[in-house]
Enzyme design. Structure first.
Site, short mmCIF file in Angstrom:
data_model
loop_
_atom_site.label_atom_id
_atom_site.label_comp_id
_atom_site.label_asym_id
_atom_site.label_seq_id
_atom_site.Cartn_x
_atom_site.Cartn_y
_atom_site.Cartn_z
N GLY A 160 -5.37 1.18 6.65
CA GLY A 160 -6.62 1.90 6.43
C GLY A 160 -6.46 3.23 5.75
O GLY A 160 -7.40 3.75 5.17
N GLU A 161 -5.28 3.81 5.81
CA GLU A 161 -5.13 5.15 5.30
C GLU A 161 -4.15 5.29 4.14
O GLU A 161 -4.27 6.22 3.33
CB GLU A 161 -4.73 6.09 6.46
CG GLU A 161 -5.95 6.42 7.30
CD GLU A 161 -5.63 6.76 8.75
OE1 GLU A 161 -5.77 7.91 9.10
OE2 GLU A 161 -5.24 5.85 9.51
N ILE A 189 -15.38 -0.45 11.74
CA ILE A 189 -16.04 0.61 10.98
C ILE A 189 -16.07 0.27 9.49
O ILE A 189 -16.28 1.12 8.65
CB ILE A 189 -15.34 1.97 11.20
CG1 ILE A 189 -13.86 1.89 10.83
CG2 ILE A 189 -15.49 2.42 12.64
CD1 ILE A 189 -13.15 3.25 10.87
N LEU A 223 -2.92 -9.27 6.84
CA LEU A 223 -3.53 -10.26 7.71
C LEU A 223 -4.76 -10.93 7.10
O LEU A 223 -5.15 -12.02 7.50
CB LEU A 223 -3.90 -9.62 9.05
CG LEU A 223 -2.70 -8.93 9.74
CD1 LEU A 223 -3.16 -8.20 10.99
CD2 LEU A 223 -1.60 -9.94 10.08
N THR A 227 -10.11 -8.48 2.92
CA THR A 227 -10.51 -7.20 3.50
C THR A 227 -9.42 -6.15 3.30
O THR A 227 -9.71 -4.96 3.19
CB THR A 227 -10.83 -7.36 5.00
OG1 THR A 227 -9.71 -7.97 5.65
CG2 THR A 227 -12.06 -8.24 5.18
N GLY A 281 -16.48 6.04 9.11
CA GLY A 281 -16.12 7.17 9.97
C GLY A 281 -15.10 8.05 9.29
O GLY A 281 -15.24 9.25 9.20
N ARG A 299 2.90 -7.29 7.34
CA ARG A 299 2.18 -8.52 7.03
C ARG A 299 0.71 -8.19 6.76
O ARG A 299 0.07 -7.48 7.54
CB ARG A 299 2.28 -9.45 8.24
CG ARG A 299 1.75 -10.84 8.00
CD ARG A 299 2.00 -11.68 9.26
NE ARG A 299 1.58 -13.05 9.04
CZ ARG A 299 1.54 -13.96 10.03
NH1 ARG A 299 1.92 -13.63 11.25
NH2 ARG A 299 1.16 -15.19 9.77
N GLY A 314 -5.64 0.28 14.54
CA GLY A 314 -6.54 -0.61 15.25
C GLY A 314 -6.08 -2.05 15.27
O GLY A 314 -5.93 -2.65 16.34
#
Lengths: 332, 756, 215
Positions: free
Chosen positions: B719-720, B529, B645, B649, B302, B643, B572
């Protein structure tokens, strides 16, 4: 996309007959460009004649010692052909510099020659384009033209030809064999594509219904070395900003044979005859190569945002010729 | 590893009503989604405020990056557990929005406007509807009426206005996809064209200062006397940097499959948040949320473009109602740039003033950008300058003009990505001006309080990232002088840039049930996503419950699950994870078999800290002197993001952001043609997303932070931050390679030029 | 679907052998192999990213060779053998590359993944068959590999050969690692396709070419 009828031709003659028998017919090879253009609405044939299965898928020795490449030979197979790689590295390199592995597996020799410009306005049916719809105007000239032509363009069209392979073929003095309703003929690869003039809708000198049968490449010149170099926005899978195909033979410091063609600069692969005239008989050095490039590119008429292409093409040519001269002298 | 996390279709555990848009951190006109996604800590925000508390000492440990290939038998937080849906995705079994074909499903194809501005004067669908298999052509004259939403981009086929080229003016519906496209092409439309204006110019007469930029950040901020300090500074940089529009282009085009049954609307939608989409549909169709189910089980990327609801789901739902059949709609790739948002172009003037020792005295950051006439979206590019470095005085602000352009929106790290490019490029120029090492310059301007607000950082390990990155990269082996490394035709250089991204969190709900077989069932409408949310949330649950990871089943991606905020703003995992943690904790505490949690009060009750993740990028580039082609040969980054997680990923997320930053620096270019009013690069052949050959081995490392002021799972969001600053590091490396400063991205051969 | 057969046919009966199973049906001439797979055969593993051959998400193996299925009219491929991501493995046994992708986290959103996998299987076969790429050193001049011999899949080779598959999540470094892991067994790969009759695969190279090339 409009509906269409479909047939598979068994022989070239049958294909040409089928073309003659239908309104708005098109030959379908690998389809990597035609299907794309049909989805865009740029092409809307009413009848497709599948020629991908014609017995034109061999690369054969010619009696003269060159190679005859069938029109249905896939780009990846031609690029991998050991004989072609041995005799004409420029051709293999040009093919491998284009598109992607999966596209090359499907795209044919004939289709590669006949692929159409990637000008964004040509591809967008909602904007004026003389190539797509003669008389509507050229959106690119005053629009986004960074990728457009610097040589040989006209007020009617500033598009470039996208093929890499065709640039190599132009430099190799290849011949294109075609079959049409009026029979067979042969066209030099360097003259196969046209300049736009006031009929930019015609990319090539092919007449209606003519089908590409094969491309023949003559044997390599004694002592000549060849290569292809391309500049692009990303490291792979991008059309050329500019490219150059060169064949060069040097003996005792003097250029004995030279063939040069540019890609990404014009409506057709640009065979650089003026540059070749400077090269042949001159000392094989950077000065000569620069003079040769300038002799050709002096005719360039950049549009504004594509001015960079002129020094880029010059640099590519000088660099590639220098490399080939070194190899030729060393017998490498 | 178990693969199928198929959401069941019962609607019994929705705990939805506790949350309202107002309860989310940040404020904005488009409600919860936007503020949660892009709220900056300097905004009016529930997560932040104004205190002068001193920074609490927080620990940090440099973690060796794990490249191991263990399959994650250890499910504890931080372990490199494999993705739960990994087997399904690699087998082609994971289903995306357009991969549901309900019985009787038909196909829709959109019709975009072909004028840059005006109105539709006539619509003739007679030829189109005569095509065999044609079912309908929806236009503003016959489409179902909608309630006008806050987000104008969703108000489709309701009137004759064409606000920009590419705006959808009709929708064809037919028995097959092929016919639907033919029907769409056969609709004849007449327009009354109006003069249009799509040129972004700094002196545009209608340029104005917005009160707020995206995420609710203040449009303009001033601290101290910037003009005086800048004028008095012994060393100054005054430079302007530009970015073209950029496009998200997730690999899955925006798609929706919708059907109505007994008054209930079900939509499979390619979205970053099914709860948000359901809210929007409820408003548009004037229905109760309980009458709507939105499923986004697997989403093909996305990058912000699916963060707000997009027209495909509205159009599919309208069409399904109109033809009384299930309808599938996939937006054509070429049409995405006009209708799914894009990163707005920016013209950024940076002014930095510094003392001879490199300490900043003045920081000025002026952003000029555009929005559309449909809604105001202001790329908050000045934000990083309010966070990164201390100074005596600062003026940061935005000016925007509403043009007849497609509506810009979120693209990975809106604001931060373009803003940090400008700031960190200017810092590099200042280092050159000062003849100071650029890492050292940044260290000298490190600060423990957020410059703009004076609030303490909850934790800030920028300096550690810079030092650790420099060590790993071998930064100090370089000759600081530019254009000193030449091998053959290649000039090599190295560059550095800092990175930061605000920590955002939004209220969420979640439920957990202890089953009689000893396993647990977690339900939360999170969206994966590509982040690994499904996997990480299961880890959070297992960790909290003290249970084996394999005993946790988790359902996400369905609006019938407990409501949750969207996947955006790197918020998220923190938001959903908090709710999952809370539900699991309550289950343990209660000793019962079910627990449901809502974090609204927890989120609102957070203490006042400036919360940001930080990082440092180190890039090596090679510039081809023959062609002006620039390629990245090394890219190494170190992050401090709370942290981590899931090491596996997380690494992918960091790397993914860095690759997108590489594209921003080198390959991605878009322009609006002033004449046609449309984007020129609309397909993936002309808009150059980096290809595999553009991307070298990439090293992403992190510093494990123990920040007690975050949330129970301790993550800052990842994510960014990978994209933020990457382009500056690459551009700075190009300067070092060539000695020529380029301030306009991307660094393509037409701009870099022949160098020999 | 087509009820206008009074006019010349715009649809035909087409048989496609997909993952070893023949599927025969009346097909609109405009239908691509990609849409046939996704919308008519229910094989949604093959993805539509751009529909124009510009992203590679739709890559499948046709007669063992990778191709963009969005650019293939199904009618022009009557009788063809197609391998999709659903058929990469052998029955219940997954293709090792599928596991390598999971192990290396060589994807995020997963949408380009089936195309990456099919493309990678094609790459392994092409390299094994000696097909050169843009970055393959020419034989001679210190390059010991004779023309036509398998091409070692270095990272540079993998990157170039996989560049027809765009990944917006930026998983390339992990994709390259996963394929590199397979490289050692590339010689044993058959392109992953279970094509039997009529399968062309990657053609071998004509013999009789001098081993040491001179250019």
């Amino acid at each position: 996309m409009k509906t269409f009828t479909f047939e598979r031709a068994a022989t070239p003659d049958q294909a040409v007959d089928a073309f003659t028998a239908h309104e708005r017919a098109r030959y379908l090879g690998g389809g990597t460009n035609l299907v794309d253009l049909m989805k865009l609405g740029v092409e809307s044939p009413e009848h497709l004649i599948d020629v991908s299965g014609l017995p034109l898928d061999e690369v054969e020795r010619t009696p003269e010692g060159g190679w005859r490449v069938g029109a249905a030979v896939r780009n990846s197979d031609l690029a991998a052909h050991p004989g072609v790689r041995h005799d004409h590295p420029v051709l293999s390199q040009a093919l491998l510099a284009g598109a992607s592995g999966q596209l090359r597996n499907v795209a044919t020799t004939g289709g590669n020659l006949l692929q159409r410009t990637r000008c964004p306005y040509f591809q967008d049916t909602s904007t004026p384009c003389n190539k797509r719809e003669p008389g509507t105007g050229c959106s690119a000239r005053g629009g986004a033209h960074r990728d457009m032509a610097v040589l040989g363009h006209s007020p009617h069209c500033v598009a470039t030809h996208p093929s890499d392979m065709a640039v190599a073929l132009a430099a190799l003095d290849a011949q294109v064999e075609v079959l049409g309703p009026e029979g067979r003929r042969t066209v030099p690869a360097a003259d196969f594509h046209r300049l736009p003039g006031d009929t930019p809708q015609q990319d090539t000198v092919l007449r209606p219904g003519e089908l590409v049968l094969a491309v023949s490449v003559p044997p390599p010149h004694e002592g000549a070395r060849s290569a292809y170099r391309k500049a692009r926005d990303r490291a792979s899978y991008a059309f050329a900003l500019a490219s150059v195909a060169a064949v060069l033979a040097v003996r005792e410091g003097t250029v004995t044979h030279a063939a040069l063609a540019f890609g990404g600069l014009a409506h057709r692969p640009w065979r650089a005859r003026a540059a070749e005239e400077v090269l042949v008989g001159s000392a094989a050095n950077a000065h000569t190569f620069a003079r040769a490039a300038d002799a050709e590119l002096g005719a360039a008429r950049p549009l504004g945002d594509n001015e960079f292409k002129v020094p880029l093409a010059r640099s590519l040519a000088v660099n590639l010729l220098t490399t080939l001269a070194d190899r030729s002298e060393q017998g490498a | 590893m178990a693969v199928h996390d198929t959401p069941d279709n019962s609607r019994t555990t929705d705990t939805g009503s506790a949350m309202s848009a107002d309860s989310v951190a940040g404020t904005s006109s488009t409600g919860a989604a936007e503020s949660a996604t892009t709220g900056n800590a300097t905004g009016k925000s529930a997560t932040t405020g104004n205190t002068t508390r001193k920074s609490t000492t927080t620990g940090s440990t440099v973690m060796a990056s794990t490249t191991g290939s263990d399959s994650g038998a250890d499910g504890s937080l931080g372990a490199p557990v494999s993705r739960r849906e990994g087997a399904a995705k690699t087998a082609g079994e994971a289903r995306y929005a357009a991969e549901y074909t309900p019985e009787g499903c038909v196909y829709a194809w959109p019709v975009p406007a072909t004028v840059p501005r005006g109105r539709v004067t006539s619509m003739d669908a007679s030829d189109a509807l005569a095509l065999p298999g044609a079912l309908a052509v929806l236009t503003h004259e016959n489409a179902p009426r909608l309630t006008e939403p806050d987000d104008g981009i969703l108000y489709v086929l309701q009137n004759d206005r064409v606000p920009h080229r590419g705006w959808y003016v009709a929708l064809a519906v037919a028995e097959t996809q092929e016919t639907a496209r033919a029907v769409a092409e056969a609709v004849r439309i007449s327009y009354e064209e109006e003069p249009h204006d799509v040129r972004l110019m700094t002196d545009h007469p209608e340029m104005y200062h917005p009160e707020k930029a995206n995420g609710g950040v203040p449009g303009d901020r001033e601290r101290g006397d910037f003009d005086r300090e800048f004028a008095a500074a012994p060393h100054r940089v005054d430079a302007t940097y530009t970015l073209t529009p950029l496009h998200n282009h997730p690999m899955e085009p925006h798609a929706a499959t919708a059907f109505w049954r007994d008054g209930h609307l079900t939509a499979y939608d390619s979205s970053q948040g099914a709860t948000t989409v359901r809210e929007a549909l409820a408003t548009l169709f004037a229905m109760g949320e309980e009458q709507i189910t939105v499923v986004s089980e697997h989403v093909g990327g996305g990058f912000g473009s699916k963060g707000t609801p997009r027209p495909q789901v509205v159009l599919a739902a309208m069409a399904a109602r109109h033809v009384e059949r299930p309808v599938k709609l996939v937006l054509p790739r070429r049409e995405l740039p006009a209708v799914v948002g894009h990163r707005a172009p920016t013209i950024q003037r940076m002014r930095l003033g510094a003392r001879a020792d490199g300490v900043l005295t003045a920081v000025g950051h002026d952003v000029v950008t555009y929005t559309s006439t449909v809604k105001e979206f202001v790329e908050q590019a000045a934000s990083p300058s309010r966070v990164m470095y201390g100074s005596d005085a600062s003026r940061t602000g935005h000016r925007v003009v509403a043009l007849d352009v497609p509506t810009p929106s979120w693209m990975r790290a809106p604001g931060e990505a373009p803003g940090m490019y400008a700031l960190e490029s200017a810092m590099d120029e200042l280092a050159v001006e000062l003849d100071l090492d650029p890492v050292e310059l940044r260290l000298r301007n490190d600060t423990q309080t957020e410059p703009d607000t004076g609030r303490p950082f909850s934790s800030r390990h920028l300096a550690d990232c810079l030092r650790e990155g420099a060590r790993r990269f071998g930064w100090y082996e370089r000759d600081p002088r530019p254009r000193m490394r030449r091998e053959g035709d290649l000039l090599t250089g190295t560059g550095v840039a800092s990175s930061a991204y605000p920590v955002l969190v939004a209220p969420s709900t979640a439920s957990v049930e202890a089953l009689s077989d000893g396993t647990f069932h977690v339900r939360v409408n999170a969206t994966d996503i590509g982040t690994g949310a499904r996997t990480v949330l299961a880890q959070v649950a297992a960790d909290t419950l003290g249970a084996p990871l394999a005993s946790v089943r988790i359902d996400i991606g369905d609006s019938d699950l407990p409501r949750a905020p969207l996947a955006g703003g790197s918020s998220g995992t923190a938001s959903w994870g908090w709710a999952v943690h809370k539900a699991c904790s309550e289950l343990l505490a209660s000793g019962g078999t079910k627990a449901t949690a809502d974090t609204t009060e927890d989120v609102q009750g957070q203490q006042d800290y400036a919360r940001h993740a930080f990082g440092a990028h180190f890039a090596e580039v090679q510039a081809d002197t023959v062609t002006g082609e620039v390629r990245v040969s090394r890219l190494l980054s170190v992050f401090a993001a709370g942290r981590i997680l899931n090491a596996r990923t997380a690494r992918s997320q960091f790397i993914g952001g860095m690759v997108m930053g590489l594209g921003m620096a080198l390959t991605e270019h878009s322009v609006i043609d002033p004449a046609t009013g449309g984007f020129v690069e609309r397909d993936l052949a002309s808009y150059h997303v980096p290809a595999c050959a553009d991307v070298p081995d990439i090293d992403a490392h992190w510093i494990e932070e123990d920040d007690p002021h975050l949330n129970p799972v301790g993550g800052k969001g990842i994510g960014e931050i990978g994209i933020v600053g990457t382009a500056a590091a690459i551009a700075n490396a190009l300067y070092h390679a060539t000695g020529v400063r380029h301030r306009d991205l991307p660094l393509t051969p037409d701009r870099v030029g022949v160098l020999s | 679907m087509d009820d206008h057969h009074t006019r010349p046919a715009t649809s035909s009966t087409v048989t496609l052998h997909v993952n070893g199973t023949p599927h025969t049906q009346t097909t609109d001439h405009r239908t691509t192999v990609l849409d046939l797979l996704r919308e008519h055969l229910g094989l949604t593993g093959t993805k539509k990213g751009c529909d124009h051959g510009q992203c590679g998400a739709c890559t499948v193996l046709v007669e063992g060779r990778r191709a963009n299925s969005c650019l293939l009219f199904a009618v022009a491929h009557d009788g063809a053998h197609v391998t999709t991501v659903e058929g990469l493995g052998e029955g219940e046994r997954r293709h090792p590359l599928q596991d390598a992708f999971v192990e290396r986290d060589a994807f995020q959103c997963g949408y380009c993944t089936p195309g990456q996998l099919c493309s990678a299987v094609g790459v392994l076969a092409e390299a094994a068959a000696g097909h050169p790429s843009h970055v393959t050193p020419p034989p001679g001049a210190g390059e010991p590999r004779p023309e036509g011999a398998p091409v070692p899949l270095t990272r540079a080779e993998i990157r170039e050969r996989m560049s027809g598959n765009i990944c917006r999540c930026g998983a390339y470094p992990h994709i390259v690692e996963a394929i590199e892991e397979m490289g050692d067994v590339a010689g044993g790969m058959d392109g992953g396709a279970r094509n039997t009759d009529g399968a062309r695969g990657v053609p071998g190279n004509p013999s009789g070419v001098p081993e040491e090339a001179t250019r």
